[in-house]
Enzyme design. Sequence first.
Site, PDB file in Angstrom:
ATOM      1  N   HIS A   1      -8.349  -0.262  -4.665  1.00 15.93           N
ATOM      2  CA  HIS A   1      -8.058   0.071  -3.350  1.00 15.93           C
ATOM      3  C   HIS A   1      -8.924   1.352  -2.546  1.00 15.93           C
ATOM      4  O   HIS A   1      -9.419   1.220  -1.487  1.00 15.93           O
ATOM      5  CB  HIS A   1      -6.547   0.513  -3.031  1.00 15.93           C
ATOM      6  CG  HIS A   1      -5.555  -0.733  -3.089  1.00 15.93           C
ATOM      7  ND1 HIS A   1      -4.445  -0.859  -2.176  1.00 15.93           N
ATOM      8  CD2 HIS A   1      -5.623  -1.705  -3.823  1.00 15.93           C
ATOM      9  CE1 HIS A   1      -3.989  -2.034  -2.638  1.00 15.93           C
ATOM     10  NE2 HIS A   1      -4.592  -2.695  -3.416  1.00 15.93           N
ATOM     11  N   GLU A  59     -28.943  25.031  -0.303  1.00 17.12           N
ATOM     12  CA  GLU A  59     -29.762  24.014   0.093  1.00 17.12           C
ATOM     13  C   GLU A  59     -29.003  22.705  -0.136  1.00 17.12           C
ATOM     14  O   GLU A  59     -29.403  21.703   0.732  1.00 17.12           O
ATOM     15  CB  GLU A  59     -31.151  24.080  -0.878  1.00 17.12           C
ATOM     16  CG  GLU A  59     -30.622  24.274  -2.323  1.00 17.12           C
ATOM     17  CD  GLU A  59     -31.934  24.395  -3.297  1.00 17.12           C
ATOM     18  OE1 GLU A  59     -32.851  23.737  -2.945  1.00 17.12           O
ATOM     19  OE2 GLU A  59     -31.886  24.987  -4.266  1.00 17.12           O
ATOM     20  N   THR A  60     -28.167  22.692  -1.305  1.00 16.68           N
ATOM     21  CA  THR A  60     -27.625  21.509  -1.659  1.00 16.68           C
ATOM     22  C   THR A  60     -26.304  21.946  -1.990  1.00 16.68           C
ATOM     23  O   THR A  60     -26.246  22.962  -2.893  1.00 16.68           O
ATOM     24  CB  THR A  60     -28.192  20.818  -2.749  1.00 16.68           C
ATOM     25  OG1 THR A  60     -29.673  20.372  -2.112  1.00 16.68           O
ATOM     26  CG2 THR A  60     -27.512  19.362  -3.133  1.00 16.68           C
ATOM     27  N   HIS A  94     -28.052  14.241  -2.283  1.00 14.00           N
ATOM     28  CA  HIS A  94     -29.451  14.391  -2.946  1.00 14.00           C
ATOM     29  C   HIS A  94     -29.578  13.888  -4.204  1.00 14.00           C
ATOM     30  O   HIS A  94     -30.484  14.176  -5.050  1.00 14.00           O
ATOM     31  CB  HIS A  94     -29.782  15.684  -2.880  1.00 14.00           C
ATOM     32  CG  HIS A  94     -31.126  16.098  -2.799  1.00 14.00           C
ATOM     33  ND1 HIS A  94     -32.191  15.771  -3.586  1.00 14.00           N
ATOM     34  CD2 HIS A  94     -31.964  16.649  -1.718  1.00 14.00           C
ATOM     35  CE1 HIS A  94     -33.188  16.367  -3.406  1.00 14.00           C
ATOM     36  NE2 HIS A  94     -33.255  16.729  -2.136  1.00 14.00           N
ATOM     37  N   HIS A 112      -5.490   9.226  -0.203  1.00  9.81           N
ATOM     38  CA  HIS A 112      -5.917   7.871  -0.529  1.00  9.81           C
ATOM     39  C   HIS A 112      -4.840   6.889  -1.082  1.00  9.81           C
ATOM     40  O   HIS A 112      -3.591   7.376  -1.087  1.00  9.81           O
ATOM     41  CB  HIS A 112      -7.019   7.800  -1.772  1.00  9.81           C
ATOM     42  CG  HIS A 112      -6.383   8.347  -3.078  1.00  9.81           C
ATOM     43  ND1 HIS A 112      -5.753   7.856  -4.071  1.00  9.81           N
ATOM     44  CD2 HIS A 112      -6.610   9.599  -3.520  1.00  9.81           C
ATOM     45  CE1 HIS A 112      -5.470   8.504  -4.952  1.00  9.81           C
ATOM     46  NE2 HIS A 112      -6.035   9.708  -4.635  1.00  9.81           N
ATOM     47  N   CYS A 113      -5.106   5.811  -1.106  1.00  2.00           N
ATOM     48  CA  CYS A 113      -4.085   4.829  -1.607  1.00  2.00           C
ATOM     49  C   CYS A 113      -3.911   4.781  -3.027  1.00  2.00           C
ATOM     50  O   CYS A 113      -5.030   4.847  -3.670  1.00  2.00           O
ATOM     51  CB  CYS A 113      -4.356   3.353  -0.940  1.00  2.00           C
ATOM     52  SG  CYS A 113      -2.917   2.191  -1.364  1.00  2.00           S
ATOM     53  N   HIS A 164      -3.498  14.747  -1.339  1.00  2.00           N
ATOM     54  CA  HIS A 164      -3.955  15.841  -2.197  1.00  2.00           C
ATOM     55  C   HIS A 164      -3.458  17.389  -1.662  1.00  2.00           C
ATOM     56  O   HIS A 164      -3.328  18.115  -2.352  1.00  2.00           O
ATOM     57  CB  HIS A 164      -5.321  16.045  -2.392  1.00  2.00           C
ATOM     58  CG  HIS A 164      -5.760  14.745  -3.280  1.00  2.00           C
ATOM     59  ND1 HIS A 164      -7.018  14.773  -3.801  1.00  2.00           N
ATOM     60  CD2 HIS A 164      -5.297  13.634  -3.717  1.00  2.00           C
ATOM     61  CE1 HIS A 164      -7.217  13.771  -4.610  1.00  2.00           C
ATOM     62  NE2 HIS A 164      -6.229  12.872  -4.653  1.00  2.00           N
ATOM     63  N   HIS A 220     -26.841  17.148   1.082  1.00  2.42           N
ATOM     64  CA  HIS A 220     -28.029  18.252   1.377  1.00  2.42           C
ATOM     65  C   HIS A 220     -28.659  17.946   2.848  1.00  2.42           C
ATOM     66  O   HIS A 220     -28.674  16.703   3.405  1.00  2.42           O
ATOM     67  CB  HIS A 220     -29.156  17.740   0.591  1.00  2.42           C
ATOM     68  CG  HIS A 220     -30.542  18.555   0.707  1.00  2.42           C
ATOM     69  ND1 HIS A 220     -30.890  19.870   0.603  1.00  2.42           N
ATOM     70  CD2 HIS A 220     -31.444  18.002   1.466  1.00  2.42           C
ATOM     71  CE1 HIS A 220     -32.084  19.941   0.833  1.00  2.42           C
ATOM     72  NE2 HIS A 220     -32.590  19.061   1.546  1.00  2.42           N
ATOM     73  N   ASP A 248      -1.318   8.834  -0.991  1.00  2.00           N
ATOM     74  CA  ASP A 248      -1.192  10.131  -1.899  1.00  2.00           C
ATOM     75  C   ASP A 248      -2.032  11.051  -1.264  1.00  2.00           C
ATOM     76  O   ASP A 248      -3.274  11.078  -0.966  1.00  2.00           O
ATOM     77  CB  ASP A 248      -2.014   9.535  -3.192  1.00  2.00           C
ATOM     78  CG  ASP A 248      -1.913  10.815  -4.044  1.00  2.00           C
ATOM     79  OD1 ASP A 248      -1.719  11.917  -3.515  1.00  2.00           O
ATOM     80  OD2 ASP A 248      -2.623  10.734  -5.139  1.00  2.00           O
ATOM     81  N   MET A 265     -10.056   2.724   0.957  1.00  2.43           N
ATOM     82  CA  MET A 265      -8.809   3.453   1.404  1.00  2.43           C
ATOM     83  C   MET A 265      -8.544   5.145   1.030  1.00  2.43           C
ATOM     84  O   MET A 265      -7.940   5.530   0.069  1.00  2.43           O
ATOM     85  CB  MET A 265      -7.422   2.719   0.761  1.00  2.43           C
ATOM     86  CG  MET A 265      -7.410   1.158   1.368  1.00  2.43           C
ATOM     87  SD  MET A 265      -5.738   0.610   1.228  1.00  2.43           S
ATOM     88  CE  MET A 265      -4.654   1.535   2.478  1.00  2.43           C
ATOM     89  N   HIS A 318       0.946  -1.146  -0.001  1.00  4.58           N
ATOM     90  CA  HIS A 318      -0.220   0.017   0.194  1.00  4.58           C
ATOM     91  C   HIS A 318       0.749   1.059   0.071  1.00  4.58           C
ATOM     92  O   HIS A 318       2.212   1.112   0.451  1.00  4.58           O
ATOM     93  CB  HIS A 318      -1.004   0.092   1.217  1.00  4.58           C
ATOM     94  CG  HIS A 318      -2.082  -1.034   1.084  1.00  4.58           C
ATOM     95  ND1 HIS A 318      -2.994  -1.192   0.711  1.00  4.58           N
ATOM     96  CD2 HIS A 318      -1.883  -2.300   2.096  1.00  4.58           C
ATOM     97  CE1 HIS A 318      -3.574  -2.192   0.792  1.00  4.58           C
ATOM     98  NE2 HIS A 318      -3.069  -2.885   1.889  1.00  4.58           N
TER      99      HIS A 318
END
Length: 389
Positions: free
Chosen positions: A181, A315-316, A342, A170-171, A135, A291, A133, A186, A130
């Site tokens: 993965h 609202e969303t 939603h 994430h992996c 971001h 939402h 990463d 992950m 594994h």
Amino acid sequence: MTLLTSSLMASALALALAGGVPVPASATDAPELVTATLDQASDLAALPRQQVALKRPPLVHDHDQVASGGPKVVQFTLPIVEQEITIDGEGTKMHAMTFGGSIPGPMMVVHEGDYVEVTLVNLAGNSMPHNIDFHSATGAMGGGDLTVVQPGEQVTLRWKATRPGTFVYHCAPGGPMTPWHVVSGMHGTVMVLPRDGLKDGDGKPLRYDRAFYIGETEFYIPRDADGGFKSYGSHAESLPETLAAMRGLAPSHVVFNGAVGALTGGNALRSKVGETVLFVHSQANRDTRPHLIGGHGDHVWEEGKFNNAPLRDLETWFIRGGSAGAALYTFRQPGMYAYVNHNLIEAVLLGAAAHIMVEGDAWDHDLMTTPSPVGAIAADTDLALPSSD
């Protein structure tokens, strides 16, 4: 060739074996990706260090909303746990891969300018390599090129938090292993707070009383000839049919925090009238549309980046695949609220829903009331709108 470049070559080989990149014909064919040696890294000996104990989502570890003092080195230990889990009320099982034993992995909170030091531990009982990463990090595939670990190994990665916001990790072992993965669990989030805390569009401080982390995941469980969900003896056994299901882009489940109902009923989130809650929502792979039924997004960083002014009164809101967003809401009425994706098919039929139980002593009838009780109407009552002709 530098020590760090040699490490990158070893990582590239591991990725290649997983189907990610071609293997160089020889060491001399490998590009010199990094020219600095490890001993040229910043001298951080004078900075304070803080060891943080992570919490299982939806909870978030204790943290200051406004930084005190200058930058520090914030240290986290993140074990990788491969385990079989149950993902719905029907007893459907899958072989999950997780950071910290939870889906999503725990949220890490630091401040802009801090150094993040993560020790990634691939437990000896696991079955595959594994990596991670970030971001939120800069360089080396977000740390993925420097963190490939086999079962029974660990590695420490340090990176500087230069951009405030919410960011997915994430992996990413390469090739088809990366999406497998990720949809096996992950992924997680780092929140980098501004040193002086969150602010509205006019520069006024914003604070929250509690924070919840909601990680949305889609699962692709293969079906047997009768339409039932299949189970497998191991990760490797499940791989071919799971990859085939993934190619259809039609998830069998879309869930919050690892399972249908993980945040509903007895597992509901809890708050109180008058409390301001920070909701951090991530989706490492697909777009989603959070939402809050019965509430709103008072301040929303839809793209998750705190240098940008928050949107108001949504609202969303929209979370792009591969990102995390943040929203603040101050609860004004007691009762149960539903927090959903939603796309209501995914919320109601596939599982992407949570509940928030909000305590309070009194209902505000000015905000909502029923002036007359439910009653019968005459069978011949016609309330149809007139035609436009």
